[in-house]
Enzyme design. Structure first.
Site, mmCIF file in Angstrom:
data_model
loop_
_atom_site.group_PDB
_atom_site.id
_atom_site.type_symbol
_atom_site.label_atom_id
_atom_site.label_comp_id
_atom_site.label_asym_id
_atom_site.label_seq_id
_atom_site.Cartn_x
_atom_site.Cartn_y
_atom_site.Cartn_z
ATOM 1 N N GLY A 229 0.726 -1.098 -0.088
ATOM 2 C CA GLY A 229 -0.005 0.141 0.049
ATOM 3 C C GLY A 229 0.690 1.335 0.011
ATOM 4 O O GLY A 229 2.165 1.094 -0.097
ATOM 5 N N HIS A 270 13.308 9.604 -4.540
ATOM 6 C CA HIS A 270 13.636 8.282 -5.039
ATOM 7 C C HIS A 270 14.981 8.235 -5.824
ATOM 8 O O HIS A 270 15.984 7.405 -5.729
ATOM 9 C CB HIS A 270 12.600 7.869 -6.165
ATOM 10 N N ARG A 274 18.851 6.211 -5.118
ATOM 11 C CA ARG A 274 19.211 5.086 -5.922
ATOM 12 C C ARG A 274 20.917 5.291 -6.127
ATOM 13 O O ARG A 274 21.190 6.456 -6.144
ATOM 14 C CB ARG A 274 18.668 5.415 -7.437
#
Length: 399
Positions: A229, A270, A274
């Protein structure tokens, strides 16, 4: 070449002294780990830690035959007492090689952080690589041979493993052993799961290994679906599964959404976490990517791919949906699932689990929920591993 791991934990050991965290509380019995120290063929000791002599005795070994003691990382605490009969610890300068009378050769590998890595070649010609905590090799030689065994801080520095794989120093037959284990990951099943995804394993303190002997380490899964979720940790989990591999292609299906500052902030967060060696492509055209040979793919996420596909067939309009939109979407879904089945690339895909909440108030919302449930089920059928993230905890549904 025989290797005994007198300890496999972080410099402070596991559990850490006086640490109240859940990981330390569960680090009992075989899950407890002393600071990492390695005994090679009973003659070479890599890192002298408190209690090394007792650890050797518990493992059925003796330090009486040790002819060389080498340190891999600075010790910030009190000086370690050298047991009687052991030579004084030393360190090989970066790039230099030390030849021992026992027939072992030890080369110091430069690191990108304080400390020294050691490449050890045994009298039998087999090679192992030992890296200090928190460090990765610097200036690797792409023409170097593959190591039979690598012992490294897999949890703390997975990019070290990626660098070694990029130059062929770690190959399919390399036995990767996680050492310097700390309380960042709960010991037991969760640690084993994390390490298996990186092609590595952990062993209890006192374990003796034969370098070069094949071990049945779980293969890295080729296709993985990570469900969860909102804010469940699914994207972070997907990234973790590939951070020990070089040249990953990150496939962002969400686009840029010009003018949406909240979306831009999410995308930026994000991107920043990375690895720098990863490349990013923004597209929903997944089938050609799956058909090509190339580095691992991380697709984030299928939910946004489905949104784009439903936009293309105007699935939000009831008349368009019943007049051909539903059939067109089914065709696109079948093409994607078939591509996943046929792909030879390592694939990790992320998708939302939206079927467990309240029933959407609109017909289009219910349509999207139903179609995403169907897509997730079909995609999962083609994956060796399927995970469900709940509150940051990964529940294994398959694999």
């Amino acid at each position: 070449m025989e290797l005994t791991l007198l300890g496999t934990g972080a410099p402070a050991g596991l559990p850490r002294p006086d640490c109240p965290c859940a990981a330390c509380a569960s680090a009992l019995g075989e899950r407890a780990r002393a600071a990492t120290s390695l005994l090679v063929d009973g003659t070479l000791l890599l890192d002298l830690t408190p209690g090394a002599a007792f650890a050797a005795a518990r493992a059925g070994q003796s330090l009486g035959g040790v002819r060389q003691v080498l340190l891999s990382h600075p010790h910030d605490g009190p000086a370690v007492e050298v047991p009687a009969g052991l030579p004084q610890p030393g360190r090989v300068p970066d790039g230099r090689e030390l030849a021992l009378l026992t027939g072992h050769r030890v080369r110091a590998v430069p690191m990108d952080a304080p400390g020294t890595g050691y490449a050890v070649t045994g009298p039998d010609g087999l090679r192992l690589l030992y890296l200090p905590p928190g460090g990765a090799p610097a200036g690797l030689d792409e023409n170097g041979d593959t190591y039979a065994m690598v012992l490294a801080d897999v949890v703390g520095r997975p990019d070290a493993l990626a660098k070694l794989r990029a130059v062929g120093a770690v190959g399919p037959t390399t036995d990767v052993i996680a050492v310097h284990l700390d309380h960042d990951v709960p010991p037991g099943p969760e640690l084993r799961r994390r390490l298996a995804a990186a092609g590595a394993r952990a062993v209890p303190d006192g374990t003796t290994l034969d370098v070069g002997v094949y071990e049945d380490v779980p293969d890295v899964p080729r296709r993985t679906l990570v469900l969860g979720g909102a804010r469940s940790g699914k994207s972070l989990e997907a990234e973790r599964r590939l951070e020990a591999f070089p040249d990953v292609l990150y496939v962002a299906t969400g686009g840029t959404r010009g003018g949406d500052s909240e979306w831009a902030s999410r995308v930026s967060a994000h991107r920043e976490r990375r690895p720098g060696s990863w490349r990013t492509v923004e597209t929903c055209d997944l089938v050609p990517l799956l058909a090509e040979d190339g580095p691992p793919l991380l697709v984030d996420c299928l939910s946004l791919w489905l949104t784009d596909a439903m936009d293309e067939v105007n699935a939000w309009d009831d008349a368009e949906w019943s007049g051909g939109g539903e059939r067109a979407l089914r065709v696109r879904t079948r093409e994607l699932v078939a591509a996943v089945r046929a792909t030879r690339r390592t694939l990790v895909a992320v998708s939302n689990e939206v079927g467990s909440g309240i029933v959407p108030a609109t017909a289009s919302g219910r349509r999207y929920r139903d179609e995403l449930g169907r897509l997730n089920a079909q995609f999962a059928d083609e994956c060796e591993h399927v995970l469900l993230l709940v509150a940051g905890q990964a529940l294994r549904l398959r694999g």
